[in-house]
Design an enzyme around this catalytic site. Structure first.
Site, PDB file in Angstrom:
ATOM      1  N   HIS A 121       0.862  -1.179   0.000  1.00 42.43           N
ATOM      2  CA  HIS A 121       0.000   0.000   0.000  1.00 42.43           C
ATOM      3  C   HIS A 121       0.901   1.232   0.000  1.00 42.43           C
ATOM      4  O   HIS A 121       2.025   1.198   0.497  1.00 42.43           O
ATOM      5  CB  HIS A 121      -0.865  -0.046   1.268  1.00 42.43           C
ATOM      6  CG  HIS A 121      -1.953   0.973   1.325  1.00 42.43           C
ATOM      7  ND1 HIS A 121      -1.718   2.286   1.662  1.00 42.43           N
ATOM      8  CD2 HIS A 121      -3.292   0.873   1.131  1.00 42.43           C
ATOM      9  CE1 HIS A 121      -2.867   2.954   1.661  1.00 42.43           C
ATOM     10  NE2 HIS A 121      -3.841   2.117   1.344  1.00 42.43           N
ATOM     11  N   ASP A 198       2.745  -4.653   8.061  1.00 43.11           N
ATOM     12  CA  ASP A 198       1.479  -3.933   7.941  1.00 43.11           C
ATOM     13  C   ASP A 198       0.355  -4.960   8.057  1.00 43.11           C
ATOM     14  O   ASP A 198       0.118  -5.746   7.145  1.00 43.11           O
ATOM     15  CB  ASP A 198       1.441  -3.215   6.589  1.00 43.11           C
ATOM     16  CG  ASP A 198       0.101  -2.561   6.282  1.00 43.11           C
ATOM     17  OD1 ASP A 198      -0.842  -2.725   7.081  1.00 43.11           O
ATOM     18  OD2 ASP A 198       0.005  -1.898   5.237  1.00 43.11           O
ATOM     19  N   GLN A 201      -4.783  -5.325   6.623  1.00 40.95           N
ATOM     20  CA  GLN A 201      -5.677  -6.212   5.886  1.00 40.95           C
ATOM     21  C   GLN A 201      -5.758  -7.603   6.515  1.00 40.95           C
ATOM     22  O   GLN A 201      -6.723  -8.340   6.272  1.00 40.95           O
ATOM     23  CB  GLN A 201      -5.222  -6.335   4.427  1.00 40.95           C
ATOM     24  CG  GLN A 201      -5.379  -5.070   3.615  1.00 40.95           C
ATOM     25  CD  GLN A 201      -6.832  -4.639   3.481  1.00 40.95           C
ATOM     26  OE1 GLN A 201      -7.740  -5.465   3.410  1.00 40.95           O
ATOM     27  NE2 GLN A 201      -7.058  -3.341   3.432  1.00 40.95           N
ATOM     28  N   LYS A 224     -10.985  -1.583   9.880  1.00 43.79           N
ATOM     29  CA  LYS A 224     -10.971  -2.800   9.064  1.00 43.79           C
ATOM     30  C   LYS A 224     -11.598  -3.983   9.802  1.00 43.79           C
ATOM     31  O   LYS A 224     -11.894  -5.007   9.184  1.00 43.79           O
ATOM     32  CB  LYS A 224      -9.528  -3.182   8.697  1.00 43.79           C
ATOM     33  CG  LYS A 224      -8.687  -2.082   8.069  1.00 43.79           C
ATOM     34  CD  LYS A 224      -9.064  -1.796   6.646  1.00 43.79           C
ATOM     35  CE  LYS A 224      -8.031  -0.849   6.020  1.00 43.79           C
ATOM     36  NZ  LYS A 224      -8.390  -0.465   4.644  1.00 43.79           N
ATOM     37  N   CYS A 362      -4.640   2.308  -3.824  1.00 41.56           N
ATOM     38  CA  CYS A 362      -3.435   2.820  -3.150  1.00 41.56           C
ATOM     39  C   CYS A 362      -2.293   1.813  -3.270  1.00 41.56           C
ATOM     40  O   CYS A 362      -1.492   1.641  -2.345  1.00 41.56           O
ATOM     41  CB  CYS A 362      -3.707   3.144  -1.687  1.00 41.56           C
ATOM     42  SG  CYS A 362      -4.779   4.572  -1.453  1.00 41.56           S
TER      43      CYS A 362
END
Length: 404
Positions: A121, A198, A201, A224, A362
């Protein structure tokens, strides 16, 4: 097996209509929906004990402080974090990444290397480019292949003592690929590099065990995972958080202040300047409680069923190509119809009450790799149904007929 019909009753928004059609919400990778149980927590905070935290002796302040710190403990336990002070409350994943990138400015020198993956991202690319501009370090990229999986051999071969930092998403927001972060973390640690994952997600689908992963930093966003926007968390190992300088100066992050010198507060407050999103933090904890009551393993199993069914049905449509066909992925499908711009497909689906995301998500380097302007992305959550998948498939077929 999940009782999806009962679960859907927890989400008021799923009962609304869009353009005269029942809403089919398939944009969960951008933002998940919020259950009534979490909405009630938000209303309760502002109705009964809205007050600033940590500094007040009055009852409302103490109640708010207790609820906020209880949420920190909930996050700690959910991700199996050793110490609660290793949970830094943030405004979201991007905030956490920038906090780490800023902190490493004084640690890097010209010639040092930073590695990121090709499927990041933008929020896990741009801060590191800015860090390299400040320090003279070099940004390296772990390549990917056409199936949407990382090609790790060049990364393994070129890791060296110059490698200081490695960054990778746990799951690609654009492709749904679940990356082999265990291998990446182990390889980076062998050369003494720190690793940030990260997890934005991944958090809706995987209950990451951060002690087992032995990762140095891990970032998440509440919106999320059925929580509110504007709040998230950064996990960092104690030894790293103690070495990094504060990201911002202000109230709460200080021990003593004079015009001659300021000393900083201990963890986690060193990184939490100013009044936080108190209500958001409390609701974040409530969202994790909600998911755990259902069961993360049960959620993952059902979402895999949705993914498999949707993939099978969509591939029956002539001219449809799916991007991200790795063997290990979660419930995200990025696709295009041959000769049709994804924006046009998304616009027509919206007219049918079907919410998907279109564009580069993104993750523009991924789109450049495939030489496409973007994709249509359908991302599924545990409150979606097989009949909603059928509506998506019929909608895509109709869009193909209208736009061909």
């Amino acid at each position: 097996m999940l009782n999806v019909a009962e679960i859907r009753k927890d989400f008021p928004i799923l009962g609304r209509q869009v353009h005269g059609q029942p809403l089919v919400y398939l944009d969960n990778a951008a933002t998940s929906q919020t259950p009534q149980q979490v909405i009630d927590v938000i209303v309760d905070y502002y109705s009964r004990y809205n007050a600033n935290i940590h500094r007040g002796v009055h009852s409302l302040s103490q109640e708010a402080t207790d609820a906020y710190e209880k949420a920190r403990i909930t996050i700690q336990k959910h991700f199996n974090i050793q110490h609660s002070h290793e949970v830094i409350m943030t405004s979201g994943t991007t905030h956490g990444i920038n906090m780490v990138a800023s902190g490493f400015t004084s640690f890097l020198n010209p010639g040092d290397e930073i590695w990121v993956s090709a499927m990041e991202h933008h929020s896990n690319i741009v801060p590191w480019q800015m860090l390299c501009e400040r320090t003279g370090a070099e940004l390296r990229v772990i390549p990917m292949n056409t199936t949407g999986e990382l090609v790790l051999q060049p990364f393994y071969e070129e890791l060296s003592e110059r490698t200081q930092l490695v960054f990778c998403n746990h799951i690609s927001n654009a492709l749904g690929t679940i990356n082999p972060i265990e291998e990446i973390i182990e390889a980076a640690h062998e050369v003494g590099a720190a690793v940030l994952i990260d997890g934005a997600q991944a958090a809706p689908h995987i209950k990451a065990d951060l002690q087992a992963l032995d990762v140095d930093f891990y970032t998440i966003s509440a919106h999320k995972i059925c929580g509110p926007t504007g709040v998230g968390a950064l996990y960092g190992k104690t030894e790293w958080l103690e070495k990094l300088p504060p990201y911002q100066g202000g109230g709460e992050m200080i021990a003593e202040v004079s015009f001659e010198k300021t000393t900083y507060a201990g963890l986690p407050h060193k990184f939490e300047a100013g009044t936080p999103n108190i209500c958001g933090g409390i609701a974040f904890g409530a969202a994790l409680d909600y998911l755990n009551a259902i069961g993360m393993d049960r959620i993952a199993a059902y979402e895999t069923e949705l993914l498999q069914y949707a993939t099978s049905e969509l591939l029956k449509i002539n001219g449809l190509r799916i991007y991200g066909e790795g063997t290990n992925k979660t419930s995200v499908i990025s696709f295009n119809l041959e000769g049709i711009h994804p924006y046009d497909v998304g616009t027509l689906l919206d007219q049918m009450g079907i919410a998907v995301r279109t564009g580069h998500h993104c993750a523009q380097p991924i789109m450049d790799f495939y030489q496409i302007p973007g994709t249509v992305r359908a991302s599924f959550a545990f409150y979606n149904t097989l009949s909603e998948v059928d509506r998506l498939v019929e909608g895509v077929k109709k869009a193909a007929q209208m736009l061909s």
